[in-house]
Design a protein around this motif. Structure first.
Motif, PDB file in Angstrom:
ATOM      1  N   THR A 284    -115.001   5.894 -85.209  1.00  0.00           N
ATOM      2  CA  THR A 284    -116.129   5.408 -85.998  1.00  0.00           C
ATOM      3  C   THR A 284    -115.656   4.387 -87.032  1.00  0.00           C
ATOM      4  O   THR A 284    -116.277   3.343 -87.226  1.00  0.00           O
ATOM      5  N   PHE A 285    -114.524   4.669 -87.678  1.00  0.00           N
ATOM      6  CA  PHE A 285    -113.959   3.760 -88.673  1.00  0.00           C
ATOM      7  C   PHE A 285    -113.573   2.426 -88.032  1.00  0.00           C
ATOM      8  O   PHE A 285    -113.860   1.359 -88.576  1.00  0.00           O
TER       9      PHE A 285
ATOM     10  N   PHE B  75    -116.672   0.455 -87.208  1.00  0.00           N
ATOM     11  CA  PHE B  75    -117.233  -0.044 -88.460  1.00  0.00           C
ATOM     12  C   PHE B  75    -116.484  -1.288 -88.938  1.00  0.00           C
ATOM     13  O   PHE B  75    -117.098  -2.284 -89.327  1.00  0.00           O
TER      14      PHE B  75
ATOM     15  N   ILE C  45    -117.878  -5.183 -89.412  1.00  0.00           N
ATOM     16  CA  ILE C  45    -117.741  -5.935 -90.665  1.00  0.00           C
ATOM     17  C   ILE C  45    -117.140  -7.311 -90.382  1.00  0.00           C
ATOM     18  O   ILE C  45    -117.642  -8.331 -90.849  1.00  0.00           O
TER      19      ILE C  45
END
Length: 166
Positions: free
Chosen positions: A19-20, A23, A27
């Motif tokens: 998930t990180f 993400f 970005i």
């Protein structure tokens, strides 16, 4: 029971890490400059004699899923070049200089980039397209450069085909 607990904790850590990473990629993707691809350098801004310069460096590859966004190495993604040329059309340049330094790339990406530039040339008949290489222009890079009106190179540049004629 201990196995299930360890398994679930490990799975939770992996899902969190994934998930990180997703993400961070989002970005980087949304923070890219989308509309300011070109800038005025010198001369009369009102002049209709516009010379556009497009710098392309690295291997030619399709980066469909944006996995290389934010990486250190430079690469040439045909889809990004196509977007630049769409934006460039509004400036109505008389000359397009493409500074291309590439060892080549995948056949599909090189073919796609060649088609993109050919289509731009056909739709914009008043634009002269010149390729310039200061370092390396081989294989797929050379193939793409043959779409231009002329190819220029610095002394000592490595220019030529590696199987393109096949």
């Amino acid at each position: 029971m201990a196995f299930v607990t360890v398994f679930l904790k490990t799975l939770g850590i992996l899902v969190g890490a994934l998930t990180f990473i997703i993400f961070l990629n989002l970005i980087f993707y949304f923070n890219e400059e989308k509309n300011n691809n070109f800038s005025f350098i010198e001369g009369d801004e009102q002049s209709k004699n516009v010379i556009a310069v497009l710098n392309l460096n690295g291997p030619i590859i399709n980066n469909f899923n944006n996995t290389l966004v934010g990486n250190v190495i430079e690469y040439i993604d045909p889809k990004i070049v196509e977007n630049y040329l769409i934006d460039l059309k509004e400036l109505k340049p008389k000359i397009l200089i493409i500074k291309l330094n590439s060892p080549g790339g995948t056949v599909t990406a090189s073919s796609y980039l060649e088609r993109i530039i050919n289509n731009f040339k056909k739709k914009n008949k008043n634009v002269d397209i010149y390729f310039y290489s200061s370092e390396l222009l081989a294989s797929g890079g050379y193939w793409v450069a043959t779409t231009g009106d002329k190819i220029y190179a610095s002394y000592g540049s490595i220019i030529g085909s590696i199987g393109v004629s096949g």
